[in-house]
Design a protein around this motif. Structure first.
Motif, short mmCIF file in Angstrom:
data_model
loop_
_atom_site.label_atom_id
_atom_site.label_comp_id
_atom_site.label_asym_id
_atom_site.label_seq_id
_atom_site.Cartn_x
_atom_site.Cartn_y
_atom_site.Cartn_z
N LYS A 43 0.82 -1.21 0.00
CA LYS A 43 0.00 0.00 0.00
C LYS A 43 0.86 1.26 0.00
N SER A 44 1.98 1.22 0.70
CA SER A 44 2.89 2.38 0.69
C SER A 44 3.46 2.58 -0.71
N GLN A 45 3.79 1.48 -1.38
CA GLN A 45 4.28 1.58 -2.75
C GLN A 45 3.19 2.09 -3.67
N GLN A 46 1.96 1.62 -3.44
CA GLN A 46 0.83 2.09 -4.22
C GLN A 46 0.61 3.58 -4.01
N LEU A 47 0.76 4.05 -2.77
CA LEU A 47 0.62 5.47 -2.48
C LEU A 47 1.70 6.27 -3.22
N THR A 48 2.92 5.79 -3.18
CA THR A 48 4.02 6.48 -3.87
C THR A 48 3.74 6.55 -5.37
N ASP A 49 3.30 5.42 -5.95
CA ASP A 49 3.01 5.40 -7.39
C ASP A 49 1.86 6.35 -7.73
N SER A 50 0.83 6.36 -6.88
CA SER A 50 -0.32 7.24 -7.13
C SER A 50 0.10 8.70 -7.06
N GLN A 51 0.95 9.03 -6.10
CA GLN A 51 1.41 10.41 -5.98
C GLN A 51 2.27 10.80 -7.19
N LYS A 52 3.10 9.88 -7.67
CA LYS A 52 3.90 10.15 -8.87
C LYS A 52 2.99 10.34 -10.09
N ASN A 53 2.01 9.45 -10.22
CA ASN A 53 1.07 9.56 -11.36
C ASN A 53 0.28 10.86 -11.28
N GLN A 54 -0.10 11.25 -10.06
CA GLN A 54 -0.84 12.50 -9.88
C GLN A 54 -0.01 13.70 -10.31
N ALA A 55 1.24 13.73 -9.86
CA ALA A 55 2.12 14.84 -10.21
C ALA A 55 2.36 14.88 -11.72
N GLN A 56 2.58 13.71 -12.32
CA GLN A 56 2.82 13.65 -13.76
C GLN A 56 1.59 14.10 -14.53
N LEU A 57 0.41 13.65 -14.09
CA LEU A 57 -0.83 14.02 -14.78
C LEU A 57 -1.13 15.51 -14.61
N GLN A 58 -0.82 16.03 -13.43
CA GLN A 58 -1.01 17.47 -13.22
C GLN A 58 -0.11 18.28 -14.16
N ARG A 59 1.11 17.82 -14.35
CA ARG A 59 2.00 18.51 -15.30
C ARG A 59 1.45 18.40 -16.71
N THR A 60 0.91 17.23 -17.05
CA THR A 60 0.33 17.04 -18.38
C THR A 60 -0.84 17.99 -18.59
N VAL A 61 -1.73 18.08 -17.59
CA VAL A 61 -2.88 18.98 -17.70
C VAL A 61 -2.42 20.43 -17.85
N GLN A 62 -1.43 20.81 -17.06
CA GLN A 62 -0.91 22.17 -17.14
C GLN A 62 -0.32 22.44 -18.52
N ASN A 63 0.48 21.49 -19.03
CA ASN A 63 1.08 21.66 -20.36
C ASN A 63 0.00 21.71 -21.44
N ASN A 64 -1.03 20.85 -21.28
CA ASN A 64 -2.11 20.86 -22.27
C ASN A 64 -2.87 22.19 -22.24
N ASP A 65 -3.10 22.70 -21.05
CA ASP A 65 -3.79 23.99 -20.93
C ASP A 65 -2.97 25.10 -21.59
N GLN A 66 -1.66 25.07 -21.35
CA GLN A 66 -0.81 26.09 -21.96
C GLN A 66 -0.79 25.96 -23.48
N ALA A 67 -0.69 24.70 -23.95
CA ALA A 67 -0.68 24.49 -25.40
C ALA A 67 -2.00 24.92 -26.03
N THR A 68 -3.11 24.60 -25.37
CA THR A 68 -4.42 24.97 -25.89
C THR A 68 -4.58 26.49 -25.91
N SER A 69 -4.14 27.14 -24.83
CA SER A 69 -4.22 28.61 -24.77
C SER A 69 -3.39 29.24 -25.88
#
Length: 362
Positions: A129-155
């Protein structure tokens, strides 16, 4: 001691009879020299001579000693039996304790083994579960960067479309003046200036082929002397309006696709956030609490095992002592009976010796 004293009396009596019968007892005399008692008897023989002795008290003494010896043997047998009964009771009691504590020790050992397996399972779950938490936090951070980049590209793309549409609108407005004006000469000069201005702005959108080529064509035509008529202006306006519609449609499609992708990513982010909160606030704390509880259970069981093992050791030691005591008591009984049997044998031999010496019961 009683037998020793009696044998001394027998020896004295025997001495009174041995004067005329010495040759008959040479063998017995030789045997007497082999023991301290025998030597004592021989010394008494050499020192004492009696005649006319009443031997009835001697036989009475022999009978008394035999009776007391038999009584002692009987009492010893009864005491031994009583000891044996107590031994059986104690042996059964401590044997039952040993069996009980062995069972208890085995049960505690089995429970501890089970508890440790359960703890290892909980520990592995906590790690997973600790490993799952770490992976989820990494995926969250990566996806947040993707959303931010997509928003910037769209703008950025939206701004490019807006700029393109603005240029097209300005060209169309200028062409609308040409189409409606009655001052052609003035419009020609104005068109030349406008064409030069739009050409400079065209550099801003030169990376968009779908916009660059039509605008280039119109601006080139605007720069020619024969362009300033209503028919050519009308054709150019139609072309630019079609281009404008394409730009607006492309902009809307971009925004729609970007929104769909954003909605999908937002859903994924919400799911990741929910999973992270669940792991952080419920699952991992519960696993840690379960491990702590299991550690307490193991510690308690180990204490119970220690107590049970101590009780088992004590019960086993008591059982060993009981068995050793019975063995010692049996050996004591044997020694006592051997001594008494030896006394009885000596008394019997003494009476036989008296009879051989001519001294018999009255």
């Amino acid at each position: 001691m009683r037998v020793y004293a009696l044998l001394c009396i027998v020896a004295i009596v025997y001495c009174t009879q041995i004067t005329n019968q010495a040759s008959m007892f040479d063998e017995q005399l030789g045997q007497l020299t082999k023991s301290k008692l025998g030597k004592t008897i021989l010394n008494m023989i050499s020192l004492q001579q009696f005649t006319e002795v009443d031997f009835s008290p001697l036989f009475t003494a022999i009978d008394d000693i035999v009776a007391s010896t038999q009584q002692a043997k009987q009492e010893e047998a009864e005491q031994l039996d009583s000891y044996f009964q107590q031994f059986l009771s104690d042996s059964e009691f401590y044997s039952n304790q040993v069996t009980e504590y062995k069972t208890e020790v085995a049960q505690h050992q089995s429970d501890i083994t089970t508890f440790k397996k359960d703890r290892n399972t909980l520990q592995q779950s906590l790690y997973d579960k600790s490993q799952q938490l770490t992976d989820s936090q990494k995926n969250q951070a990566q996806l947040q960067r993707t959303v931010q980049n997509n928003d910037q590209a769209t703008s950025k793309k939206t701004a490019e479309y807006d700029s393109s549409i603005s240029i097209v609108d300005q060209v169309i407005a200028k062409l609308q003046l040409v189409k409606q004006s009655s001052f052609i000469e003035i419009n020609k000069e104005d068109l030349a200036v406008s064409a030069a201005t739009f050409s400079r702005r065209l550099g801003e959108v030169s990376h968009l082929p779908h916009l660059f080529e039509p605008l280039s064509k119109v601006l080139i035509q605007m720069g020619t002397s024969g362009f300033a008529d209503q028919e050519q202006a009308g054709n150019a306006i139609k072309l630019l309006n079609s281009l404008r519609e394409d730009l607006v449609a492309s902009k809307l499609a971009l925004q729609m696709n970007a929104q769909l992708e954003k909605d999908t990513n937002d859903g994924l982010l919400a799911s990741l956030e929910e999973n992270i909160n669940l792991l952080n606030n419920e699952i991992i704390p519960q696993l840690k609490a379960d491990i702590e509880t299991k550690d307490g259970e193991i510690a308690t069981k180990q204490g119970l095992l220690k107590d049970a093992q101590s009780n088992l050791d004590t019960a086993q030691a008591n059982l060993d002592n009981v068995n050793a005591g019975w063995a010692a008591r049996q050996e004591q009984n044997k020694q006592l009976n051997d001594g008494w049997d030896n006394e009885l044998m000596l008394l019997s031999q003494a009476e036989s010796a008296l009879e051989r010496g001519g001294i018999r019961r009255q």
